[in-house]
Design a protein around this motif. Sequence first.
Motif, PDB file in Angstrom:
ATOM      1  N   THR A  99       0.832  -1.213   0.000  1.00 22.97           N
ATOM      2  CA  THR A  99       0.000   0.000   0.000  1.00 22.97           C
ATOM      3  C   THR A  99       0.862   1.257   0.000  1.00 22.97           C
ATOM      4  O   THR A  99       0.599   2.216  -0.739  1.00 22.97           O
ATOM      5  CB  THR A  99      -0.925   0.004   1.227  1.00 22.97           C
ATOM      6  N   ILE A 100       1.910   1.252   0.815  1.00 27.64           N
ATOM      7  CA  ILE A 100       2.795   2.415   0.894  1.00 27.64           C
ATOM      8  C   ILE A 100       3.527   2.621  -0.436  1.00 27.64           C
ATOM      9  O   ILE A 100       3.650   3.752  -0.925  1.00 27.64           O
ATOM     10  CB  ILE A 100       3.798   2.248   2.049  1.00 27.64           C
ATOM     11  N   SER A 101       4.008   1.535  -1.024  1.00 24.16           N
ATOM     12  CA  SER A 101       4.764   1.665  -2.280  1.00 24.16           C
ATOM     13  C   SER A 101       3.900   2.189  -3.416  1.00 24.16           C
ATOM     14  O   SER A 101       4.398   2.876  -4.313  1.00 24.16           O
ATOM     15  CB  SER A 101       5.371   0.308  -2.662  1.00 24.16           C
ATOM     16  N   SER A 102       2.605   1.865  -3.395  1.00 25.47           N
ATOM     17  CA  SER A 102       1.734   2.309  -4.487  1.00 25.47           C
ATOM     18  C   SER A 102       1.125   3.687  -4.244  1.00 25.47           C
ATOM     19  O   SER A 102       0.811   4.401  -5.195  1.00 25.47           O
ATOM     20  CB  SER A 102       0.607   1.283  -4.697  1.00 25.47           C
ATOM     21  N   SER A 103       0.966   4.066  -2.982  1.00 27.68           N
ATOM     22  CA  SER A 103       0.282   5.331  -2.678  1.00 27.68           C
ATOM     23  C   SER A 103       1.229   6.499  -2.440  1.00 27.68           C
ATOM     24  O   SER A 103       0.851   7.658  -2.673  1.00 27.68           O
ATOM     25  CB  SER A 103      -0.612   5.162  -1.449  1.00 27.68           C
ATOM     26  N   ALA A 104       2.457   6.233  -1.979  1.00 28.85           N
ATOM     27  CA  ALA A 104       3.377   7.320  -1.641  1.00 28.85           C
ATOM     28  C   ALA A 104       3.667   8.257  -2.819  1.00 28.85           C
ATOM     29  O   ALA A 104       3.668   9.485  -2.635  1.00 28.85           O
ATOM     30  CB  ALA A 104       4.685   6.749  -1.081  1.00 28.85           C
ATOM     31  N   PRO A 105       3.917   7.748  -4.049  1.00 29.38           N
ATOM     32  CA  PRO A 105       4.167   8.685  -5.159  1.00 29.38           C
ATOM     33  C   PRO A 105       2.995   9.611  -5.438  1.00 29.38           C
ATOM     34  O   PRO A 105       3.187  10.795  -5.745  1.00 29.38           O
ATOM     35  CB  PRO A 105       4.438   7.753  -6.352  1.00 29.38           C
ATOM     36  N   PHE A 106       1.772   9.095  -5.310  1.00 27.10           N
ATOM     37  CA  PHE A 106       0.596   9.930  -5.574  1.00 27.10           C
ATOM     38  C   PHE A 106       0.381  10.957  -4.467  1.00 27.10           C
ATOM     39  O   PHE A 106      -0.055  12.076  -4.727  1.00 27.10           O
ATOM     40  CB  PHE A 106      -0.643   9.052  -5.737  1.00 27.10           C
ATOM     41  N   ILE A 107       0.691  10.567  -3.232  1.00 25.84           N
ATOM     42  CA  ILE A 107       0.587  11.529  -2.133  1.00 25.84           C
ATOM     43  C   ILE A 107       1.605  12.649  -2.328  1.00 25.84           C
ATOM     44  O   ILE A 107       1.306  13.832  -2.137  1.00 25.84           O
ATOM     45  CB  ILE A 107       0.799  10.823  -0.781  1.00 25.84           C
ATOM     46  N   GLY A 108       2.833  12.272  -2.718  1.00 28.17           N
ATOM     47  CA  GLY A 108       3.841  13.291  -3.008  1.00 28.17           C
ATOM     48  C   GLY A 108       3.442  14.175  -4.173  1.00 28.17           C
ATOM     49  O   GLY A 108       3.665  15.392  -4.157  1.00 28.17           O
ATOM     50  N   LEU A 109       2.835  13.565  -5.191  1.00 22.93           N
ATOM     51  CA  LEU A 109       2.379  14.347  -6.347  1.00 22.93           C
ATOM     52  C   LEU A 109       1.285  15.334  -5.952  1.00 22.93           C
ATOM     53  O   LEU A 109       1.235  16.462  -6.476  1.00 22.93           O
ATOM     54  CB  LEU A 109       1.871  13.404  -7.433  1.00 22.93           C
TER      55      LEU A 109
END
Length: 252
Positions: A165-175
């Motif tokens: 979950t972290i690996s898939s969601s972290a880039p979008f949260i940063g974006l």
Amino acid sequence: MRNIEKMPVKKFVESDVVNMADVQMNVVANKSFSALDMFMQADIFVQLIMLLLVAMSIYSWAIAIDKIFLLKSVNREYLLFNKLLQDNHYDVRAIEQKHFSLIKKMNIFGDIIFIIYNRLYVASPNSLHANDSLQSAKNELLQDVELKIQEINEQMESKLYLLGTISSSAPFIGLLGTVWGIMNSFQSIVFMKNASIAAVAPGIAEALLATALGLVVAIPALIFNNKFYSSLESLDAKLNVVFNRLLTRLKV
């Protein structure tokens, strides 16, 4: 006369632009672009995004470190368990009698040895010489072993979904933080009526920091997640082989 009147105006505009550029360059030169300073200068929403990503990173590393030690422990016990079986020719009774203190120190495979020993040699030792009784006992042991393998897998897989979950969601949260920061930069352009790179560079840099942080969080989490699932598949295959071999070579 028209040419003479235009000259002072042209010189004034040029000098004014040069002065404004010098001021802006001085502001940019004096502005720190370190990660900590950019975080402190960022918008409150972008700061919250960054803090969330830092918390996600700490949590993912905590899970990864815990699984690394657990995987090493299981592999170490597996190697010892396999060695005991081979050295004693899969005689569980001899293993239990000769290596009782060693078995008690094994958290996972020691329980399996005790389960086999108690079921075959303690529960009904007089009736196991009949083929039907022995086969029935082995079938029950097979079920117990499969449950134990399932327990090992569940213990290893617990919280791994969080790494995914972290690996898939972290880039979008940063974006999200980056988009918000760039929107603020554009708003400052409208407010200041100045679209020069010196005016918007600090805001854009702060915004891009959120995307960079999201990738820094996501990449290790993705690597750990894939590595652990690959190790689990390999361990599960080895466990099935050794337990099936044990059940077929049990000495009663």
